[in-house]
Design a protein around this motif. Structure first.
Motif, short mmCIF file in Angstrom:
data_model
loop_
_atom_site.label_atom_id
_atom_site.label_comp_id
_atom_site.label_asym_id
_atom_site.label_seq_id
_atom_site.Cartn_x
_atom_site.Cartn_y
_atom_site.Cartn_z
N THR A 29 46.17 64.75 89.35
CA THR A 29 45.94 63.30 89.87
C THR A 29 46.67 63.26 91.05
O THR A 29 47.48 64.23 91.61
CB THR A 29 46.43 62.40 88.97
OG1 THR A 29 48.03 62.58 88.76
CG2 THR A 29 45.66 62.52 87.59
N SER A 31 48.96 60.87 92.25
CA SER A 31 50.42 60.94 92.32
C SER A 31 51.25 62.21 91.55
O SER A 31 52.46 62.66 92.15
CB SER A 31 50.67 59.81 91.21
OG SER A 31 50.25 59.99 89.85
N GLN A 32 50.67 62.93 90.94
CA GLN A 32 51.10 64.24 90.37
C GLN A 32 51.32 65.03 91.58
O GLN A 32 52.22 66.00 91.82
CB GLN A 32 50.23 64.80 89.25
CG GLN A 32 50.28 64.30 87.86
CD GLN A 32 49.33 64.76 86.95
OE1 GLN A 32 48.30 65.48 87.34
NE2 GLN A 32 49.64 64.58 85.73
N THR A 46 40.31 62.41 95.20
CA THR A 46 40.47 61.05 95.22
C THR A 46 39.16 60.38 95.77
O THR A 46 38.46 60.88 96.69
CB THR A 46 41.70 60.68 96.26
OG1 THR A 46 41.29 61.00 97.54
CG2 THR A 46 42.95 61.50 95.89
N THR A 70 41.19 60.89 91.02
CA THR A 70 41.92 59.65 91.15
C THR A 70 41.09 58.76 91.93
O THR A 70 40.64 59.06 92.72
CB THR A 70 43.35 59.71 91.99
OG1 THR A 70 44.10 60.72 91.14
CG2 THR A 70 43.92 58.54 92.20
N LEU A 113 40.67 56.76 82.76
CA LEU A 113 41.75 56.75 82.38
C LEU A 113 41.94 57.56 81.20
O LEU A 113 42.74 58.58 80.66
CB LEU A 113 42.52 55.43 82.25
CG LEU A 113 43.12 54.68 83.26
CD1 LEU A 113 43.77 53.48 82.95
CD2 LEU A 113 44.04 55.58 84.32
N TRP A 117 42.33 60.71 84.13
CA TRP A 117 42.04 60.36 85.61
C TRP A 117 43.23 59.40 85.76
O TRP A 117 43.74 58.72 84.89
CB TRP A 117 40.63 59.68 85.99
CG TRP A 117 39.64 60.71 86.12
CD1 TRP A 117 39.12 61.56 85.28
CD2 TRP A 117 38.62 60.62 87.10
NE1 TRP A 117 38.24 62.31 85.49
CE2 TRP A 117 37.73 61.55 86.75
CE3 TRP A 117 38.35 59.83 88.17
CZ2 TRP A 117 36.71 62.00 87.53
CZ3 TRP A 117 37.16 60.06 88.97
CH2 TRP A 117 36.39 61.01 88.63
N GLU A 118 43.51 59.10 87.20
CA GLU A 118 44.48 58.17 87.65
C GLU A 118 43.52 57.08 88.20
O GLU A 118 42.76 57.34 88.93
CB GLU A 118 45.23 58.87 88.53
CG GLU A 118 46.36 57.85 88.90
CD GLU A 118 47.45 58.42 90.20
OE1 GLU A 118 48.25 57.76 90.51
OE2 GLU A 118 47.15 59.42 90.58
N GLY A 120 44.51 53.88 90.78
CA GLY A 120 45.50 53.51 91.76
C GLY A 120 45.06 52.12 92.42
O GLY A 120 43.70 51.83 92.37
N CYS A 156 51.26 51.07 87.74
CA CYS A 156 50.47 51.48 88.74
C CYS A 156 51.30 52.01 89.67
O CYS A 156 52.12 51.15 90.60
CB CYS A 156 49.48 50.40 89.11
SG CYS A 156 48.43 50.81 90.59
N SER A 158 50.50 54.39 92.42
CA SER A 158 49.97 54.95 93.52
C SER A 158 48.99 53.77 94.13
O SER A 158 48.28 53.07 93.73
CB SER A 158 49.12 56.13 93.36
OG SER A 158 48.18 55.64 92.30
#
Length: 248
Positions: A29, A31-32, A46, A70, A113, A117-118, A120, A156, A158
């Motif tokens: 993701t 942020s990772q 993204t 993401t 999610l 997934w992320e 943001g 949240c 990101s």
């Protein structure tokens, strides 16, 4: 078949991602990838704006390849699968391609999610943040982050800046709002860090040779920045650590 510069057809997306995976990239993701990259070659895929086509067409491709994605969602539009509208895309509303502006909704985002997934923030209404007075800037960042947390049941961390750009003032406001990682598209001309992390913009015109050239150019850029960071890390804040690998 949407003749918009932002669109990438599914076959093109699958070829691009397969090419990266064949070269040893590990999916993560956003942020990772920024805060704790799992591999030297890290790939974060993204999608800004939360178009419905992301879950309808993009999600099956990433799922088959074993890559998380993401999505950055403009929260004011996520209550229903309705049309997204702001300067830069609203001209399509009066064309046969108006359906391409259909957004995801919160149930779609929860589904993503659940598959790793992320989700943001992409602010509330997708304004040009640099043009907002301080109070409106704060509201766009605070309210969208809070809405994501409320609707999705988690913090949240990101953010992607609308139109891909953020001044130092905007990045500082994002930090104060509680974001830990934020995405631009081109590198900021006055430096970059975890709250202005540059991505490779991938568009309709990025056929194989052009896409590969973008990836290689980013590697050279990252290598240059990382060498400079390593040499100067005793003199600059830790938040300038760019992480490693590619964020596309």
């Amino acid at each position: 078949d949407w003749p918009c510069s932002l669109a990438v057809d599914p076959e093109q997306l699958e070829r691009q991602l397969s090419w990266l995976l064949d070269r040893g990239f590990t999916g993560a993701t956003f942020s990772q990838a920024v805060l704790d990259p799992p591999a030297q070659r890290t790939l974060a895929v993204t999608f800004d704006d939360a178009y419905a086509s992301v879950i309808d067409r993009g999600f099956p491709i990433l799922q088959a390849l074993g890559i998380p994605g993401t999505v950055f969602a403009p929260t004011a539009f996520m209550s229903a699968r309705g049309p997204l509208r702001w300067p830069g895309i609203d001209q399509w509303l009066s064309t046969p391609h108006a359906g391409e502006l259909t957004s995801m909704d919160w149930s779609d985002l929860k589904r993503l999610l659940a598959h790793g997934w992320e989700v943001g923030s992409h602010t509330c209404t997708h304004p040009r943040l640099d043009e907002l007075p301080d109070a409106e800037l704060k509201a766009e960042l605070d309210d969208s982050r809070a809405e994501c947390a409320t609707q999705l049941g988690g913090d949240c961390v990101s953010l992607a800046y609308p139109y891909g750009r953020a001044s130092r003032r905007v990045a500082e406001a994002a930090r104060k709002a509680g974001y830990q990682a934020a995405a631009t598209i081109p590198p900021a001309p006055d430096g970059w860090d975890r709250l202005r992390h540059p991505r490779i913009g991938v568009y309709h015109v990025d056929r194989p040779a052009r896409f590969k050239a973008k990836v290689r150019a980013r590697h050279l850029y990252d290598s240059f920045v990382w060498r400079g960071f390593t040499a100067l890390r005793g003199a600059i804040p830790r938040t300038t650590d760019p992480g490693s690998g590619l964020v596309a």
